[in-house]
Write an enzyme that holds these catalytic residues in place. Structure first.
Site, PDB file in Angstrom:
ATOM      1  N   GLY A  19       0.813  -1.214   0.000  1.00 42.52           N
ATOM      2  CA  GLY A  19       0.000   0.000   0.000  1.00 42.52           C
ATOM      3  C   GLY A  19       0.847   1.263   0.000  1.00 42.52           C
ATOM      4  N   ASP A  26       0.498  -7.942  -7.295  1.00 45.13           N
ATOM      5  CA  ASP A  26      -0.807  -7.710  -6.694  1.00 45.13           C
ATOM      6  C   ASP A  26      -0.863  -8.489  -5.382  1.00 45.13           C
ATOM      7  OD1 ASP A  26      -3.464  -7.571  -6.016  1.00 45.13           O
ATOM      8  OD2 ASP A  26      -4.209  -8.051  -8.018  1.00 45.13           O
ATOM      9  N   LEU A  38      -0.557  -2.199   4.556  1.00 45.37           N
ATOM     10  CA  LEU A  38      -1.418  -1.024   4.390  1.00 45.37           C
ATOM     11  C   LEU A  38      -2.231  -1.108   3.103  1.00 45.37           C
ATOM     12  CD1 LEU A  38       1.191   1.761   5.291  1.00 45.37           C
ATOM     13  CD2 LEU A  38      -0.016   0.183   6.787  1.00 45.37           C
ATOM     14  N   SER A  76      -9.449   1.348  -0.278  1.00 47.58           N
ATOM     15  CA  SER A  76      -9.617   2.185   0.918  1.00 47.58           C
ATOM     16  C   SER A  76     -10.934   2.941   0.961  1.00 47.58           C
ATOM     17  CB  SER A  76      -8.460   3.178   1.019  1.00 47.58           C
ATOM     18  OG  SER A  76      -8.467   4.022  -0.109  1.00 47.58           O
ATOM     19  N   SER A 135      -9.307  -0.944  10.824  1.00 47.20           N
ATOM     20  CA  SER A 135     -10.116   0.264  10.630  1.00 47.20           C
ATOM     21  C   SER A 135     -11.261   0.329  11.627  1.00 47.20           C
ATOM     22  CB  SER A 135     -10.694   0.228   9.213  1.00 47.20           C
ATOM     23  OG  SER A 135     -11.767   1.121   9.091  1.00 47.20           O
ATOM     24  N   GLU A 192     -14.039   1.017  10.913  1.00 44.15           N
ATOM     25  CA  GLU A 192     -15.233   0.498  10.226  1.00 44.15           C
ATOM     26  C   GLU A 192     -15.586  -0.917  10.679  1.00 44.15           C
ATOM     27  OE1 GLU A 192     -17.431   1.885   8.114  1.00 44.15           O
ATOM     28  OE2 GLU A 192     -16.466   3.839   8.073  1.00 44.15           O
ATOM     29  N   TYR A 238     -16.523  -3.148   3.198  1.00 44.62           N
ATOM     30  CA  TYR A 238     -15.171  -2.738   3.592  1.00 44.62           C
ATOM     31  C   TYR A 238     -14.901  -3.178   5.037  1.00 44.62           C
ATOM     32  CZ  TYR A 238     -11.379   0.394   5.017  1.00 44.62           C
ATOM     33  OH  TYR A 238     -10.210   0.905   5.529  1.00 44.62           O
ATOM     34  N   PHE A 250     -12.145  11.358  -0.532  1.00 40.79           N
ATOM     35  CA  PHE A 250     -12.481  11.386   0.890  1.00 40.79           C
ATOM     36  C   PHE A 250     -13.035  12.765   1.236  1.00 40.79           C
ATOM     37  CE2 PHE A 250      -9.463   7.978   0.475  1.00 40.79           C
ATOM     38  CZ  PHE A 250     -10.026   6.987   1.274  1.00 40.79           C
ATOM     39  N   ARG A 285     -10.534  16.039   2.129  1.00 40.39           N
ATOM     40  CA  ARG A 285      -9.855  16.728   1.014  1.00 40.39           C
ATOM     41  C   ARG A 285     -10.882  17.262   0.020  1.00 40.39           C
ATOM     42  NH1 ARG A 285      -5.782  16.128  -1.923  1.00 40.39           N
ATOM     43  NH2 ARG A 285      -6.427  18.142  -2.682  1.00 40.39           N
ATOM     44  N   ARG A 345     -17.001  11.819  12.746  1.00 45.25           N
ATOM     45  CA  ARG A 345     -15.762  11.065  12.631  1.00 45.25           C
ATOM     46  C   ARG A 345     -14.722  11.650  13.579  1.00 45.25           C
ATOM     47  NH1 ARG A 345     -18.565   8.263  10.212  1.00 45.25           N
ATOM     48  NH2 ARG A 345     -18.301   7.141   8.249  1.00 45.25           N
TER      49      ARG A 345
HETATM   50  P1  GDP Z   1     -14.619   6.986   5.544  1.00 43.53           P
HETATM   51  O1  GDP Z   1     -15.040   7.316   6.934  1.00 43.53           O
HETATM   52  O2  GDP Z   1     -13.407   6.133   5.496  1.00 43.53           O
HETATM   53  O3  GDP Z   1     -15.712   6.460   4.693  1.00 43.53           O
HETATM   54  O4  GDP Z   1     -14.106   8.377   4.901  1.00 43.53           O
HETATM   55  P2  GDP Z   1     -14.828   9.477   3.993  1.00 43.53           P
HETATM   56  O5  GDP Z   1     -13.971  10.695   4.097  1.00 43.53           O
HETATM   57  O6  GDP Z   1     -15.063   8.965   2.610  1.00 43.53           O
HETATM   58  O7  GDP Z   1     -16.248   9.713   4.672  1.00 43.53           O
HETATM   59  C1  GDP Z   1     -16.365  10.221   5.974  1.00 43.53           C
HETATM   60  C2  GDP Z   1     -17.836  10.556   6.246  1.00 43.53           C
HETATM   61  O8  GDP Z   1     -18.197  11.691   5.482  1.00 43.53           O
HETATM   62  C3  GDP Z   1     -18.822   9.441   5.868  1.00 43.53           C
HETATM   63  O9  GDP Z   1     -19.782   9.326   6.896  1.00 43.53           O
HETATM   64  C4  GDP Z   1     -19.496   9.983   4.604  1.00 43.53           C
HETATM   65  O10 GDP Z   1     -20.820   9.518   4.425  1.00 43.53           O
HETATM   66  C5  GDP Z   1     -19.494  11.473   4.911  1.00 43.53           C
HETATM   67  N1  GDP Z   1     -19.640  12.325   3.727  1.00 43.53           N
HETATM   68  C6  GDP Z   1     -20.518  13.356   3.586  1.00 43.53           C
HETATM   69  N2  GDP Z   1     -20.414  13.906   2.383  1.00 43.53           N
HETATM   70  C7  GDP Z   1     -19.447  13.223   1.713  1.00 43.53           C
HETATM   71  C8  GDP Z   1     -18.898  13.360   0.406  1.00 43.53           C
HETATM   72  O11 GDP Z   1     -19.291  14.220  -0.391  1.00 43.53           O
HETATM   73  N3  GDP Z   1     -17.877  12.494   0.078  1.00 43.53           N
HETATM   74  C9  GDP Z   1     -17.414  11.539   0.963  1.00 43.53           C
HETATM   75  N4  GDP Z   1     -16.404  10.713   0.595  1.00 43.53           N
HETATM   76  N5  GDP Z   1     -17.948  11.387   2.190  1.00 43.53           N
HETATM   77  C10 GDP Z   1     -18.947  12.221   2.570  1.00 43.53           C
END
Ligand code: GDP
Length: 315
Positions: A8, A52, A74, A78, A119, A121, A143, A181, A184, A210
């Site tokens: 990773g 892979d 890693l 993701s 994770s 998750e 995931y 994500f 960003r 989060r």
């Molecule tokens: P994750 O926690 O590993 O899934 O990281 P993410 O950054 O993709 O998502 C974090 C949280 O942000 C999750 O609960 C998503 O549902 C929420 N979220 C809200 N709006 C967005 C969006 O526009 N893009 C993403 N990726 N997540 C979002």
């Protein structure tokens, strides 16, 4: 000289980990997929091996040939969102391949130490907040289910004598995080709005909560876990939760925009079939056993990401 194998390397953690290990004189080998022959932030001193992880037989040959002292797994698909679209791929890479890697490492010999990037998750929608190593493993998405299989297998191999730790990593961010994500996505969007390149930002669930930390701190925990005499499961988190809305508010403030709410809309098409709403971790065990502590808190992380995106947008 210590020899490490990192899978990773193409992700933010892989690049920070490689930099950290090289700086202390460790020989670093990395497994790269064909389509990322030179990963974006990978230091040139890393010896790359194309393959892979999910090609279990080839990966086993590589591990046995290299006979590393430390293995950091890693590599993973993701994206939780992507796991809904490709659950079979995610189970192969995040689950089965990780389990095979543990067995390969065990065959290398007694000196080998393994760190698995698990994770938050794996907890799904937990009843308790914050979560600890004792929180029931009850994933809600493909995931999390695949990561849970790998996580439980670390404990199985540890009981068999392997020096293996599973780090239950909460969300951790850096300017190297891709914009798929939310962090960003927000900071790149805020920078674009501040610089007149965009007029708004469309997000999904603004109420998701989060525990967002700083990626290099989480890499530090991985190295500590490899070097400790007591391999174990460790929650790695800041212990402080914020919503996506909080993140957006602080990001706009960092870019000098106080009146931000009209600039953000929520599109139900971007919400997930099932989404953990309150993932916040209690890292007491890592603090006590590994001497680990995060160096940056929530506002510092948001500020660092916004500053990087404003600088990138200004060039
Ligand atoms: P994750 O926690 O590993 O899934 O990281 P993410 O950054 O993709 O998502 C974090 C949280 O942000 C999750 O609960 C998503 O549902 C929420 N979220 C809200 N709006 C967005 C969006 O526009 N893009 C993403 N990726 N997540 C979002």
């Amino acid at each position: 000289m210590t020899r490490a194998l990192v899978t990773g390397i193409g992700g933010q953690d892989g690049s920070y980990l490689a930099e950290r290990l090289l700086a202390e004189g460790t020989e670093v080998h990395a497994l790269v997929l064909h389509d990322e022959a030179q990963p974006p932030y990978c230091p040139p001193e890393v010896t790359l091996h194309v393959g892979d992880l999910a090609d279990v037989a080839a990966t086993r040959r590589l591990v046995l040939d290299l006979a590393p002292d430390e293995v950091y797994n890693l590599a993973a698909i993701s994206s939780v969102a992507q796991s809904w679209a490709e659950p079979d791929l995610v189970s192969r890479v995040n689950g089965h391949a990780a389990v095979a890697l543990l067995e390969s490492a065990r065959q290398v010999g007694e000196h080998v130490r393994v760190v698995q990037a698990s994770s938050a998750e794996i907890f799904g929608e937990p009843d308790q907040m914050p979560q600890s190593e004792q929180t029931p493993v009850r994933p809600l998405n493909p995931y999390g289910a695949a990561k849970a299989y790998a996580h439980l297998s670390v404990a199985v191999q540890r009981q068999r004598g392997l020096h293996a730790s599973s780090l239950i990593l909460y969300n951790h961010e850096s300017p190297r995080r891709p914009t798929r994500f939310v962090t960003r996505k927000i900071t790149a969007g805020v920078a674009a709005i501040a610089q007149g390149r965009a007029s708004g930002l469309v997000l999904g669930n603004l109420d998701a909560r989060r525990d967002w930390g700083w990626a290099p701190d989480y890499v530090d925990a991985m190295v500590r876990a490899a070097r400790t005499e007591a391999p174990d499961d460790y929650v790695i988190a800041t212990g402080v939760g914020h919503t996506v809305r909080d993140f957006a508010q602080v990001a706009f403030r960092c870019a000098g925009i106080a009146d931000w709410e009209h600039l953000v809309s929520s599109d139900s098409g971007l919400t997930r079939p099932a989404d953990a709403t309150a993932l916040v971790g209690d890292a007491s065990h890592a603090r006590e056993a590994l001497g680990w502590a995060p160096t940056l808190g929530f506002e510092d992380v948001v500020a660092a990401l916004v500053a990087a995106d404003l600088a990138a947008g200004a060039t």
